[in-house]
Design an enzyme around this catalytic site. Structure first.
Site, PDB file in Angstrom:
ATOM      1  N   ASP A   1      37.499  26.347   3.177  1.00 23.15           N
ATOM      2  CA  ASP A   1      38.293  26.490   1.968  1.00 23.15           C
ATOM      3  C   ASP A   1      39.457  27.420   2.309  1.00 23.15           C
ATOM      4  O   ASP A   1      39.699  27.722   3.487  1.00 23.15           O
ATOM      5  CB  ASP A   1      37.436  27.016   0.806  1.00 23.15           C
ATOM      6  CG  ASP A   1      36.944  28.443   1.010  1.00 23.15           C
ATOM      7  OD1 ASP A   1      37.188  29.044   2.092  1.00 23.15           O
ATOM      8  OD2 ASP A   1      36.304  28.972   0.096  1.00 23.15           O
TER       9      ASP A   1
ATOM     10  N   CYS B   1      34.223  29.825   5.108  1.00 23.94           N
ATOM     11  CA  CYS B   1      34.787  30.208   3.819  1.00 23.94           C
ATOM     12  C   CYS B   1      35.108  31.694   3.926  1.00 23.94           C
ATOM     13  O   CYS B   1      35.047  32.257   5.014  1.00 23.94           O
ATOM     14  CB  CYS B   1      33.850  29.878   2.650  1.00 23.94           C
ATOM     15  SG  CYS B   1      32.319  30.804   2.565  1.00 23.94           S
ATOM     16  N   GLY B   2      35.448  32.344   2.833  1.00 19.45           N
ATOM     17  CA  GLY B   2      35.849  33.748   2.906  1.00 19.45           C
ATOM     18  C   GLY B   2      34.801  34.638   3.545  1.00 19.45           C
ATOM     19  O   GLY B   2      35.074  35.361   4.497  1.00 19.45           O
TER      20      GLY B   2
ATOM     21  N   GLY C   1      31.582  33.310   4.383  1.00 21.43           N
ATOM     22  CA  GLY C   1      30.649  32.448   5.110  1.00 21.43           C
ATOM     23  C   GLY C   1      29.373  32.196   4.328  1.00 21.43           C
ATOM     24  O   GLY C   1      28.622  31.273   4.627  1.00 21.43           O
TER      25      GLY C   1
ATOM     26  N   GLY D   1      28.884  31.325   0.981  1.00 21.85           N
ATOM     27  CA  GLY D   1      28.908  30.119   0.156  1.00 21.85           C
ATOM     28  C   GLY D   1      28.789  28.861   0.991  1.00 21.85           C
ATOM     29  O   GLY D   1      28.032  27.943   0.647  1.00 21.85           O
TER      30      GLY D   1
END
Length: 162
Positions: free
Chosen positions: A8, A66-67, A69, A71
């Site tokens: 993302d 992701c930011g 990790g 999620g």
């Protein structure tokens, strides 16, 4: 080896760097998105198609970013057949494959720097499952859990005839 990669906005820059590096190391890389840095995107939209591709054998291994990790790791582990972990150290990057047959590496783009991400990805992709009896036994137990839980990829679903 064919490597799938997804992120993302929180992992977008890291993903771009990783893709370039992996291609220079002669890996075939398939980008599952996001293809533009969009702060309103949602990681499941990209990491779930990646997870399904790993399970269906369209890619050999996957990298989800992701930011944090977290999620991405939670999401991909909902797909039956995925063995993913959030990894921010070199030992876990190879041990997860050697002992647990990890097939998706999850990382936090806002947690680690590009150099660490490159090192972890390389370690993960070079590692091989040991096939030691104790590890195979443990994986059978994990797969037993999957028989009751998890998203089944569309290609693996059994369709009933009318």
């Amino acid at each position: 080896m064919i490597v799938g990669i997804a992120s993302d906005h929180g992992g977008f820059e890291t993903k771009q760097i990783l893709m370039e590096h992996l291609k220079s190391q002669n890996y075939t890389v398939i980008d599952f998105g996001n293809t533009v840095n969009d702060s309103t995107d949602d990681y499941p939209d990209y990491v779930i198609p990646l997870a399904r591709a790993v399970v269906e054998g369209k890619v050999n291994r996957g990298i989800a970013i992701c930011g944090s990790g977290v999620g991405a790791s939670i999401a991909v582990n909902k797909v039956k057949g995925v063995r993913a972990a959030l990894v921010h150290d070199n030992f876990a990057a190879h041990q997860g494959v050697e002992d647990d047959d990890m097939n998706i590496l999850c990382m936090g783009g806002r947690i680690i720097g590009a150099e660490t991400a490159l090192e972890l990805a390389s370690t993960f992709l070079r590692a091989e499952f040991s096939k030691a009896n104790r590890h195979v036994r443990r994986l059978k137990k994990v797969k037993g859990l999957e028989d009751s839980f998890g998203i089944v990829p569309e290609s693996k679903k059994k369709h009933k005839s009318k």
